[in-house]
Design an enzyme around this catalytic site. Sequence first.
Site, mmCIF file in Angstrom:
data_model
loop_
_atom_site.group_PDB
_atom_site.id
_atom_site.type_symbol
_atom_site.label_atom_id
_atom_site.label_comp_id
_atom_site.label_asym_id
_atom_site.label_seq_id
_atom_site.Cartn_x
_atom_site.Cartn_y
_atom_site.Cartn_z
ATOM 1 C CG HIS A 24 -1.707 1.229 1.447
ATOM 2 N ND1 HIS A 24 -3.052 1.293 1.178
ATOM 3 C CD2 HIS A 24 -1.359 2.462 1.917
ATOM 4 C CE1 HIS A 24 -3.498 2.507 1.446
ATOM 5 N NE2 HIS A 24 -2.486 3.230 1.913
ATOM 6 C CD GLU A 25 1.700 3.611 3.724
ATOM 7 O OE1 GLU A 25 2.001 4.676 3.143
ATOM 8 O OE2 GLU A 25 0.651 3.459 4.378
ATOM 9 C CG HIS A 28 0.386 6.383 -0.493
ATOM 10 N ND1 HIS A 28 -0.669 6.927 -1.188
ATOM 11 C CD2 HIS A 28 -0.164 5.728 0.576
ATOM 12 C CE1 HIS A 28 -1.803 6.622 -0.583
ATOM 13 N NE2 HIS A 28 -1.528 5.876 0.482
#
Length: 433
Positions: A24-25, A28
């Site tokens: 997920h990170e 980003h």
Amino acid sequence: MTTLMMILGIVVFVVGLLFSIAWHELGHLSTAKLFGIRVPQYMVGFGPTIFSRKKGDTEYGIKAIPLGGYIRMIGMFPPGADGKLEARSTSPWRGMIEDAREAAFEELEPGDEKRLFYTRKPWKRVIVMFAGPFMNLILAVAIFLGVLMTFGYNEQTTTVSKVSDCVISQSENRATCEKGDKAAPAKAAGLEPGDKIVAFNGKAVDDWSTLQGTIRDTIGPATITVERDGVRKDLKADLIRNQVSKTDGEGGYVEGQYVYAGFLGFTPATGIVQQSFGDSVSRMGDMMENGVEALIALPSKIPALWDAAFGDGERAQDSPMGVVGAARVGGEVFTLDIPPENQIAMMLFLVAGFNLSLFLFNMLPLLPLDGGHIAGALWESVRRHFARLFKRPDPGPFDVAKLMPVAYVVAGIFVCFTLLVLVADVVNPVKIS
């Protein structure tokens, strides 16, 4: 041995959880760097740092509590109206806003003026914030499709598990025959456990949902083609009208609701059925729809969750679960007396479901979630578009920092809900049925 397998299952789930958070990170991080935003930190977990290493201008690390993760981007919020951090105020709300604004400019270095998050165009900020949840969606889809198309899905089949002896109205809720009950059409036709129904009235059937619908639409004589001991055989049955449970259109039943339909009288066996790409995509769509419905229904489940945690209420199978509860289920998966490939498939489904939940939850348009930042960037884009359309001055970036008091309230609600789920997961956990 059972305890060891339980621990192994928990460890495997935690590894999957950490990978999901890191994945997920990474969404980003990669898009932020793509658009030239400086990212001082990329961390998996919260609390004390266990390990970290700096590469370039980013510190990569793992923290002690595996309940989330984050990246720090410079300039998440714009400065105050005067172009600087605004002066302190005795107002607690203003203090929250300026604390958030100040944190957004920590570790500011020379040259960062052109590497701030808020200076990027709204569509770029939307991509950066959407990339994290989207990575979870990609992982969920990849796992779901992979398992469904290679291993399969446990579902009802066209193979006969049990043949009813007589005709009983479903609402009577009894399993034994009484004097005067008619013989079930399946029994009279000679249907036997282990028979695989391959055709109905000459039309091939290969899934339970289709066969179930065909049976219910038929009243009167019918030819049932079965495969028994490798040999096909035609059986003659005379289906009757009977009260049966209402179906959900997918082979399942709606509890407590009944309809009158054609009745044959047998119970289908369940088994692992490999899915085609089309069927897998369809099931993924159903899972997404169920996930959205579950998210909407979440507030309504809080009273029952409270009763399960602090009262004598029974913990429902569809009750919300936290990381602790999911890890416990992961441990139970590895203790089940089923083949190893089944255990692996169930564990993968658990991790995929967690990723799907992460995607849906993070898309809520509330700060501090990713969806809140996306909503802020979209609103800024709308404001600037209308300003250009009506030839008004550019209103500038939307100050998301002003919403921080709301963000703290939302975060407080999430923390309280997380603690409630944690207590329920410990004292009254969801167990595999």
